[in-house]
Design an enzyme around this catalytic site. Sequence first.
Site, PDB file in Angstrom:
ATOM      1  N   GLU A 403       0.852  -1.184   0.000  1.00 53.97           N
ATOM      2  CA  GLU A 403       0.000   0.000   0.000  1.00 53.97           C
ATOM      3  C   GLU A 403       0.883   1.228   0.000  1.00 53.97           C
ATOM      4  O   GLU A 403       1.855   1.288   0.745  1.00 53.97           O
ATOM      5  CB  GLU A 403      -0.790   0.126   1.311  1.00 53.97           C
ATOM      6  CG  GLU A 403      -1.744  -0.922   1.608  1.00 53.97           C
ATOM      7  CD  GLU A 403      -2.272  -0.722   3.039  1.00 53.97           C
ATOM      8  OE1 GLU A 403      -2.011   0.323   3.671  1.00 53.97           O
ATOM      9  OE2 GLU A 403      -2.944  -1.637   3.505  1.00 53.97           O
ATOM     10  N   HIS A 488      -2.842  -7.165  10.635  1.00 49.43           N
ATOM     11  CA  HIS A 488      -3.670  -8.158   9.948  1.00 49.43           C
ATOM     12  C   HIS A 488      -3.536  -9.552  10.552  1.00 49.43           C
ATOM     13  O   HIS A 488      -3.106 -10.486   9.863  1.00 49.43           O
ATOM     14  CB  HIS A 488      -3.284  -8.237   8.468  1.00 49.43           C
ATOM     15  CG  HIS A 488      -3.470  -6.957   7.702  1.00 49.43           C
ATOM     16  ND1 HIS A 488      -2.914  -6.745   6.448  1.00 49.43           N
ATOM     17  CD2 HIS A 488      -4.171  -5.834   7.989  1.00 49.43           C
ATOM     18  CE1 HIS A 488      -3.263  -5.536   6.009  1.00 49.43           C
ATOM     19  NE2 HIS A 488      -4.014  -4.964   6.930  1.00 49.43           N
ATOM     20  N   ASN A 526      -5.089  -6.866   1.740  1.00 45.48           N
ATOM     21  CA  ASN A 526      -5.718  -6.516   3.017  1.00 45.48           C
ATOM     22  C   ASN A 526      -6.912  -7.452   3.258  1.00 45.48           C
ATOM     23  O   ASN A 526      -7.648  -7.766   2.329  1.00 45.48           O
ATOM     24  CB  ASN A 526      -6.201  -5.065   2.973  1.00 45.48           C
ATOM     25  CG  ASN A 526      -5.146  -4.152   2.395  1.00 45.48           C
ATOM     26  OD1 ASN A 526      -4.754  -4.315   1.249  1.00 45.48           O
ATOM     27  ND2 ASN A 526      -4.685  -3.212   3.163  1.00 45.48           N
TER      28      ASN A 526
HETATM   29  P1  FAE Z   1     -12.334  -7.836  14.472  1.00 42.87           P
HETATM   30  O1  FAE Z   1     -12.778  -6.852  13.472  1.00 42.87           O
HETATM   31  O2  FAE Z   1     -11.008  -7.653  15.123  1.00 42.87           O
HETATM   32  O3  FAE Z   1     -13.470  -7.906  15.606  1.00 42.87           O
HETATM   33  C1  FAE Z   1     -13.335  -8.663  16.775  1.00 42.87           C
HETATM   34  C2  FAE Z   1     -14.101  -7.948  17.886  1.00 42.87           C
HETATM   35  O4  FAE Z   1     -14.210  -8.832  19.007  1.00 42.87           O
HETATM   36  C3  FAE Z   1     -13.407  -6.690  18.406  1.00 42.87           C
HETATM   37  O5  FAE Z   1     -14.319  -5.620  18.413  1.00 42.87           O
HETATM   38  C4  FAE Z   1     -12.956  -7.079  19.823  1.00 42.87           C
HETATM   39  O6  FAE Z   1     -12.949  -5.982  20.719  1.00 42.87           O
HETATM   40  C5  FAE Z   1     -13.980  -8.118  20.203  1.00 42.87           C
HETATM   41  N1  FAE Z   1     -13.500  -9.081  21.213  1.00 42.87           N
HETATM   42  C6  FAE Z   1     -12.304  -9.671  21.262  1.00 42.87           C
HETATM   43  N2  FAE Z   1     -12.241 -10.557  22.301  1.00 42.87           N
HETATM   44  C7  FAE Z   1     -13.473 -10.472  22.924  1.00 42.87           C
HETATM   45  C8  FAE Z   1     -14.022 -11.129  24.071  1.00 42.87           C
HETATM   46  N3  FAE Z   1     -13.333 -12.058  24.768  1.00 42.87           N
HETATM   47  N4  FAE Z   1     -15.287 -10.809  24.437  1.00 42.87           N
HETATM   48  C9  FAE Z   1     -15.995  -9.878  23.739  1.00 42.87           C
HETATM   49  N5  FAE Z   1     -15.497  -9.232  22.644  1.00 42.87           N
HETATM   50  C10 FAE Z   1     -14.249  -9.536  22.240  1.00 42.87           C
HETATM   51  O7  FAE Z   1     -12.328  -9.318  13.886  1.00 42.87           O
HETATM   52  N6  FAE Z   1      -7.942  -4.647   6.811  1.00 42.87           N
HETATM   53  C11 FAE Z   1      -8.276  -4.357   5.528  1.00 42.87           C
HETATM   54  O8  FAE Z   1      -8.818  -5.204   4.820  1.00 42.87           O
HETATM   55  N7  FAE Z   1      -8.014  -3.100   5.019  1.00 42.87           N
HETATM   56  C12 FAE Z   1      -7.398  -2.130   5.749  1.00 42.87           C
HETATM   57  O9  FAE Z   1      -7.199  -1.010   5.265  1.00 42.87           O
HETATM   58  C13 FAE Z   1      -7.019  -2.441   7.082  1.00 42.87           C
HETATM   59  N8  FAE Z   1      -6.361  -1.527   7.837  1.00 42.87           N
HETATM   60  C14 FAE Z   1      -6.110  -1.811   9.159  1.00 42.87           C
HETATM   61  C15 FAE Z   1      -5.518  -0.844   9.956  1.00 42.87           C
HETATM   62  C16 FAE Z   1      -5.332  -1.078  11.311  1.00 42.87           C
HETATM   63  C17 FAE Z   1      -4.681  -0.050  12.176  1.00 42.87           C
HETATM   64  C18 FAE Z   1      -5.762  -2.308  11.880  1.00 42.87           C
HETATM   65  C19 FAE Z   1      -5.596  -2.587  13.356  1.00 42.87           C
HETATM   66  C20 FAE Z   1      -6.336  -3.290  11.087  1.00 42.87           C
HETATM   67  C21 FAE Z   1      -6.505  -3.055   9.729  1.00 42.87           C
HETATM   68  N9  FAE Z   1      -7.091  -4.002   8.905  1.00 42.87           N
HETATM   69  C22 FAE Z   1      -7.362  -3.718   7.590  1.00 42.87           C
HETATM   70  C23 FAE Z   1      -7.420  -5.342   9.417  1.00 42.87           C
HETATM   71  C24 FAE Z   1      -8.911  -5.553   9.642  1.00 42.87           C
HETATM   72  O10 FAE Z   1      -9.462  -4.480  10.377  1.00 42.87           O
HETATM   73  C25 FAE Z   1      -9.119  -6.890  10.373  1.00 42.87           C
HETATM   74  O11 FAE Z   1      -8.601  -7.914   9.526  1.00 42.87           O
HETATM   75  C26 FAE Z   1     -10.555  -7.182  10.680  1.00 42.87           C
HETATM   76  O12 FAE Z   1     -11.110  -6.191  11.511  1.00 42.87           O
HETATM   77  C27 FAE Z   1     -10.706  -8.537  11.360  1.00 42.87           C
HETATM   78  O13 FAE Z   1     -12.086  -8.851  11.406  1.00 42.87           O
HETATM   79  P2  FAE Z   1     -12.619  -9.927  12.434  1.00 42.87           P
HETATM   80  O14 FAE Z   1     -14.073 -10.084  12.222  1.00 42.87           O
HETATM   81  O15 FAE Z   1     -11.770 -11.156  12.355  1.00 42.87           O
END
Ligand code: FAE
Length: 547
Positions: A403, A488, A526
């Site tokens: 990126e 990621h 991503n």
């Molecule tokens: P996620 O979105 O992490 O959701 C999990 C949720 O579960 C969170 O809200 C937690 O707080 C919650 N949780 C965790 N443990 C517990 C528990 N024990 N009890 C209750 N709640 C809990 O999971 N990806 C892209 O495709 N494009 C981008 O531009 C991109 N930029 C990024 C920039 C940053 C700074 C970061 C940190 C990530 C980025 N990502 C990007 C990655 C992407 O946001 C990530 O792959 C997804 O959010 C993962 O989705 P999940 O549903 O696996």
Amino acid sequence: MSNTPREDGPRGLSRRGFVLGAGSLAGVGMLGGAFGTSPTWAASASSIGNGARVPVLVIGTGYGGSVAALRLAQAGVDVHMVEMGQDWSTVPPGPDGKIHPKVSSPDYRSFWMRTRTKQPLSNFLGFPIDKAVPKYAGILDAEDFAGISVYQGRGVGGGSLVNGGMAVTPKRQNFADILPSVSAEEMYGTYYPRANAALGVSTIDPAWFERTSYYQYSRVGRKHAERSGFDWTFVPAVYDWDYMEAEDNGSVPKSALGQEILYGNNHGKKTLPKTYLAQATATGRVSISALHRATSVRPAAAGGYDVVLEQINTAGDVVATKTVNAGKIFFAAGSVGTSKLLVKMKSTGALPALNGEVGQGWGDNGNIMVGRANHMWDATGDVQSTIPCSGIDNWDAGGAFAEVAPLPAGLETFASFYLAITKSPRRAAFSYNSASGNVDLSWQTSWKQDSITMAKTIFDKINSKEGTIYRTDLFGVNKIWGDHLTYHPLGGAILNKATDNYGRLHGYDGLYVIDGALIPGNTSVNPFVTITALAERNIERIIAADL
Ligand code: FAE
């Protein structure tokens, strides 16, 4: 009043729902006042009660969890979601009058339960830039394991709250490497289009891209990539591009053009609370308990599963411990959250029949960061949009997709900055540490050398062509590579290994994984579009066959 737990939410904030924007909060005073202090209050009074029974509990409100909640609700199933982070639509504005601060001014809202910021770029011009902040349920978690810090979003909407919004569908020819047991035909014919539509994915207007000063950094990135013979490409995103153009002409409050990234976005980004979760709650069948952390899951004698939830306040104190019963459970706590829960449940005897694949196959999507120092005639702009819109593709030849990322410092840095995704073969495992009670991750920092080697196939060539050098002031003194982190996290409960080919956990009926934990460590781009599309595929089958 700061740091004093309150029994009720601030006036007008105790209801659930998605009140987007700060307008409805205007009458609520900032608790805690000046920078350096933080407000503390208990969660919404309408959260799930001790002893509650629900047909379906979804743990986590990120991409996987939001897809599951919406599709189950549309199929007529009542769903309760628990989320350890805050519902940011109910959080009063901070000292800047906004819900989310700028990336250049992190404060108590920025980090999850830290007393010092841990900014991904720790230095600027060689000087450390991290600073003390009060411990608070902030939006970005930098979760430290021995060999890597894993950045994750915390709050209703998960990673969508903090991420760069780049919404990339992998090239079809790479799909067999990403999810070998899944039909590419089905994914590219049905589920990727469904996910892209529901997420609101679109691409920047090329004419505006060429003229706005906010993407000068990207145009410089293109020039350097193309002069070295690399494919440069626009990448889609989940930002409202019309809103961004309006930001540029000054008719709306600035958001992506106002240095908002990492610590939340106040306006233009189409986060999950504006897409999947808005639709889900509009069905009337989905409720959410924020500031509730799931800590244990075990089969209940009377059927279903008992789940222990810790309700916390914004300072992290446990204010209530509840046990609820759920007929079915969707683990959607993210790759790290889901893996930690499952590994702990297997090791402590709560879910002993989970198989030995649980906790295995974790990868960092080959993330590596780097900056290049440009010549004075290649200024990248003192204003930069925080939403990346382009990338350099050298995946097939060198194993790297980079990126062209912003460095929105508010001043000219003459730096080109990149987050590369590389074809790193390294995979780590989670294991339960009975001495500490924590779950450890076997990742080693030295494994990033593979990613550095692949990223250099792009950047060494560009530096050589341009007569430029790497920046050495962004990640420490004389440190070129940001090799200490990932944005990621992927894997830990791999599809068709820890689960069947649709996310059903082996060993237990009614337990499912539906988030990034299913994906074996790398998506070549991503990851959130792939996480969403896979969740769409799996939930369709689960609804048809299991409910
Ligand atoms: P996620 O979105 O992490 O959701 C999990 C949720 O579960 C969170 O809200 C937690 O707080 C919650 N949780 C965790 N443990 C517990 C528990 N024990 N009890 C209750 N709640 C809990 O999971 N990806 C892209 O495709 N494009 C981008 O531009 C991109 N930029 C990024 C920039 C940053 C700074 C970061 C940190 C990530 C980025 N990502 C990007 C990655 C992407 O946001 C990530 O792959 C997804 O959010 C993962 O989705 P999940 O549903 O696996």
